[in-house]
Design a protein around this motif. Structure first.
Motif, PDB file in Angstrom:
ATOM      1  N   UNK A  94       0.812  -1.212   0.000  1.00  0.00           N
ATOM      2  CA  UNK A  94       0.000   0.000   0.000  1.00  0.00           C
ATOM      3  C   UNK A  94       0.844   1.261   0.000  1.00  0.00           C
ATOM      4  N   UNK A  95       2.107   1.159   0.464  1.00  0.00           N
ATOM      5  CA  UNK A  95       2.974   2.326   0.468  1.00  0.00           C
ATOM      6  C   UNK A  95       3.637   2.610  -0.854  1.00  0.00           C
ATOM      7  N   UNK A  96       3.430   1.760  -1.853  1.00  0.00           N
ATOM      8  CA  UNK A  96       4.029   1.974  -3.163  1.00  0.00           C
ATOM      9  C   UNK A  96       3.389   3.186  -3.846  1.00  0.00           C
ATOM     10  N   UNK A  97       4.174   4.005  -4.556  1.00  0.00           N
ATOM     11  CA  UNK A  97       3.611   5.201  -5.189  1.00  0.00           C
ATOM     12  C   UNK A  97       2.405   4.895  -6.076  1.00  0.00           C
ATOM     13  N   UNK A 151     -10.191   9.093 -11.806  1.00  0.00           N
ATOM     14  CA  UNK A 151      -9.430   9.716 -10.726  1.00  0.00           C
ATOM     15  C   UNK A 151      -8.412   8.759 -10.131  1.00  0.00           C
ATOM     16  N   UNK A 152      -8.835   7.526  -9.872  1.00  0.00           N
ATOM     17  CA  UNK A 152      -7.927   6.563  -9.256  1.00  0.00           C
ATOM     18  C   UNK A 152      -6.845   6.088 -10.228  1.00  0.00           C
ATOM     19  N   UNK A 153      -7.186   5.995 -11.501  1.00  0.00           N
ATOM     20  CA  UNK A 153      -6.177   5.564 -12.464  1.00  0.00           C
ATOM     21  C   UNK A 153      -5.137   6.658 -12.690  1.00  0.00           C
ATOM     22  N   UNK A 154      -5.540   7.916 -12.632  1.00  0.00           N
ATOM     23  CA  UNK A 154      -4.561   9.001 -12.698  1.00  0.00           C
ATOM     24  C   UNK A 154      -3.591   8.891 -11.531  1.00  0.00           C
ATOM     25  N   UNK A 155      -4.145   8.689 -10.335  1.00  0.00           N
ATOM     26  CA  UNK A 155      -3.316   8.486  -9.145  1.00  0.00           C
ATOM     27  C   UNK A 155      -2.341   7.326  -9.359  1.00  0.00           C
ATOM     28  N   UNK A 156      -2.846   6.234  -9.910  1.00  0.00           N
ATOM     29  CA  UNK A 156      -2.042   5.035 -10.134  1.00  0.00           C
ATOM     30  C   UNK A 156      -0.932   5.297 -11.144  1.00  0.00           C
ATOM     31  N   UNK A 157      -1.268   5.950 -12.254  1.00  0.00           N
ATOM     32  CA  UNK A 157      -0.284   6.257 -13.292  1.00  0.00           C
ATOM     33  C   UNK A 157       0.799   7.193 -12.772  1.00  0.00           C
ATOM     34  N   UNK A 158       0.413   8.184 -11.996  1.00  0.00           N
ATOM     35  CA  UNK A 158       1.404   9.123 -11.472  1.00  0.00           C
ATOM     36  C   UNK A 158       2.422   8.399 -10.582  1.00  0.00           C
ATOM     37  N   UNK A 159       1.956   7.392  -9.851  1.00  0.00           N
ATOM     38  CA  UNK A 159       2.887   6.582  -9.064  1.00  0.00           C
ATOM     39  C   UNK A 159       3.866   5.828  -9.946  1.00  0.00           C
ATOM     40  N   UNK A 212       4.907   6.756 -12.882  1.00  0.00           N
ATOM     41  CA  UNK A 212       5.862   7.729 -13.420  1.00  0.00           C
ATOM     42  C   UNK A 212       6.957   8.029 -12.400  1.00  0.00           C
ATOM     43  N   UNK A 213       6.594   8.106 -11.130  1.00  0.00           N
ATOM     44  CA  UNK A 213       7.586   8.329 -10.073  1.00  0.00           C
ATOM     45  C   UNK A 213       8.605   7.196 -10.051  1.00  0.00           C
ATOM     46  N   UNK A 214       8.125   5.971 -10.120  1.00  0.00           N
ATOM     47  CA  UNK A 214       9.013   4.809 -10.091  1.00  0.00           C
ATOM     48  C   UNK A 214       9.885   4.736 -11.347  1.00  0.00           C
ATOM     49  N   UNK A 215       9.303   5.057 -12.498  1.00  0.00           N
ATOM     50  CA  UNK A 215      10.072   5.035 -13.748  1.00  0.00           C
ATOM     51  C   UNK A 215      11.154   6.110 -13.740  1.00  0.00           C
ATOM     52  N   UNK A 216      10.840   7.268 -13.184  1.00  0.00           N
ATOM     53  CA  UNK A 216      11.840   8.331 -13.089  1.00  0.00           C
ATOM     54  C   UNK A 216      12.993   7.945 -12.192  1.00  0.00           C
ATOM     55  N   UNK A 217      12.711   7.227 -11.111  1.00  0.00           N
ATOM     56  CA  UNK A 217      13.764   6.822 -10.183  1.00  0.00           C
ATOM     57  C   UNK A 217      14.720   5.819 -10.830  1.00  0.00           C
ATOM     58  N   UNK A 218      14.182   4.821 -11.545  1.00  0.00           N
ATOM     59  CA  UNK A 218      15.061   3.823 -12.144  1.00  0.00           C
ATOM     60  C   UNK A 218      15.835   4.415 -13.327  1.00  0.00           C
ATOM     61  N   UNK A 219      15.299   5.438 -13.967  1.00  0.00           N
ATOM     62  CA  UNK A 219      16.032   6.093 -15.051  1.00  0.00           C
ATOM     63  C   UNK A 219      17.306   6.742 -14.534  1.00  0.00           C
ATOM     64  N   UNK A 220      17.295   7.169 -13.279  1.00  0.00           N
ATOM     65  CA  UNK A 220      18.465   7.804 -12.671  1.00  0.00           C
ATOM     66  C   UNK A 220      19.418   6.768 -12.085  1.00  0.00           C
ATOM     67  N   UNK A 221      18.891   5.780 -11.380  1.00  0.00           N
ATOM     68  CA  UNK A 221      19.721   4.860 -10.599  1.00  0.00           C
ATOM     69  C   UNK A 221      19.993   3.518 -11.280  1.00  0.00           C
ATOM     70  N   UNK A 222      19.197   3.149 -12.286  1.00  0.00           N
ATOM     71  CA  UNK A 222      19.384   1.857 -12.929  1.00  0.00           C
ATOM     72  C   UNK A 222      20.492   1.873 -13.967  1.00  0.00           C
TER      73      UNK A 222
END
Length: 279
Positions: free
Chosen positions: A203-206, A231-239, A241-251
Motif C-alpha cells: 500500500x505504500x508503493x507510489x 481519478x484513481x487511475x490518474x493516481x495510479x499512473x502518477x505513481x 511515473x515516479x518509479x520510472x523516473x527513479x530507475x532512469x536515474x539509478x538503474x
C-alpha cells in the motif's frame, strides 16, 4: 586527397561520439562490429571512386597486368576504429583486431527493485481495467481501460521474465488481493515471477490503491464509477511515473531503461486523456 577525406571523416566522428549520452554510448558498445564494417566499406568505396575517377584515353590507362601488380588501397591495416569512451572521456582509436564487444552491465539493485515493484503495480491497474470492462458506462472510459489492459498485461510478462533471467523474484502483493486470482486475469499468463508475493503490504508503493479505495471502486456504478475510475487511475499512473523516473536515474540495465521510458511515454499520454475526460 583520399587520406585527407578519411581524416576529416574521423574527426567528425570523434566529435559526434563525444556528444553522446551515457545510454547512447552503451548501445554503441554493442554495435562496434557494425562500426568496423562501415569503416572498411568506407575505405573500399573511396578506393573504388579513385579508380573510377581516372579520366583520359584508353592508351593512358594502366594495363591489366600493371593493375594486378599494383598494391591495393583501403586494406584493413589502413582502417582505424573509433572506440567510445566512458562518460566524460574522449573517444579512442584502435586497430580492427583490437576491438572487443563489451558485455552490457547486469541489472543492479535499482533495476531489480523497479521490476519487482512494478509487477504488482501493473497487476492492480489490470484489475482496475477489468472492473471498468464490467461497470463503466462511458465508451471512452471503456476504450481507455482496454488500452491499459492491453499494454500492461504483456509488460507484466516481460518484467517477470527479466526478473527470472536475473535470478530474482518479484516480492510482495498489493494489499488484500489473492495472487491466484490475479494470475487468472487476461494478460497475466506466464506469471512465474509473481511467486512469493503473498503477505507483503504494497500500500505504500507510489500510486497504489488501498483496499478501501479499490473496494469503493468495485462498488461504484454508472457515471460515479466512470469518474472514480479516472481519478484513481490518474493516481495510479502518477505513481508509476515516479518509479520510472527513479530507475532512469539509478538503474543501469538498458532493457529496464527502455521499458521505463515506454511506461513514461504511454502513461503520460493516458493521464492527459483521462484529465480531458474528467473535464
Amino acid at each position: 586527397m583520399i587520406r585527407d577525406k578519411a581524416r576529416s571523416f574521423r574527426e567528425q566522428a570523434v566529435h559526434y561520439f563525444e556528444g553522446l549520452s551515457y545510454r547512447e554510448r552503451t548501445m554503441l558498445h554493442k554495435t562496434r562490429a557494425l562500426i568496423l564494417i562501415l569503416f572498411v566499406t568506407f575505405g573500399l568505396a573511396l578506393a573504388g571512386c579513385s579508380d573510377a575517377g581516372g579520366g583520359g584515353d584508353a592508351a593512358d590507362r594502366p594495363s591489366p597486368e600493371a593493375t594486378s601488380q599494383a598494391p591495393s588501397a583501403g586494406t584493413e591495416d589502413d582502417v582505424t576504429v573509433l572506440v567510445p569512451g566512458a562518460p566524460g572521456d574522449d573517444a579512442s582509436t584502435a586497430a580492427p583486431g583490437e576491438v572487443e564487444v563489451a558485455e552490457p552491465p547486469a541489472p543492479n539493485d535499482a533495476d531489480l527493485e523497479f521490476l519487482a515493484m512494478m509487477v504488482p503495480h501493473h497487476a492492480q491497474a489490470v484489475e482496475m481495467a477489468e472492473l471498468a470492462d464490467r461497470y463503466a458506462t462511458s465508451r471512452p472510459v471503456r476504450a481507455l481501460a482496454d488500452r491499459i489492459r492491453a499494454a500492461q498485461g504483456p509488460e507484466i510478462v516481460l518484467m517477470s521474465s527479466l526478473l527470472e533471467e536475473a535470478g530474482a523474484q518479484a516480492h510482495g502483493d498489493h494489499e488484500g488481493h489473492d495472487m491466484d486470482e490475479m494470475e487468472g486475469m487476461e494478460g497475466m499468463e506466464g506469471m512465474e515471477g509473481m511467486d512469493g508475493m503473498d503477505g507483503m503490504d504494497m500500500s505504500g508503493m507510489p500510486g497504489m490503491l488501498t483496499t478501501p479505495q479499490l473496494d469503493a471502486l468495485a462498488k461504484a456504478r454508472g457515471r460515479a464509477f466512470d469518474r472514480m475510475f479516472l481519478q484513481r487511475m490518474i493516481q495510479h499512473h502518477e505513481g508509476a511515473l515516479t518509479m520510472a523516473g527513479a530507475v532512469a536515474v539509478d538503474g543501469v540495465d538498458v532493457r529496464v531503461a527502455e521499458l521505463a521510458a515506454d511506461i513514461t511515454l504511454g502513461q503520460t499520454a493516458e493521464i492527459d486523456r483521462m484529465r480531458e475526460l474528467l473535464g
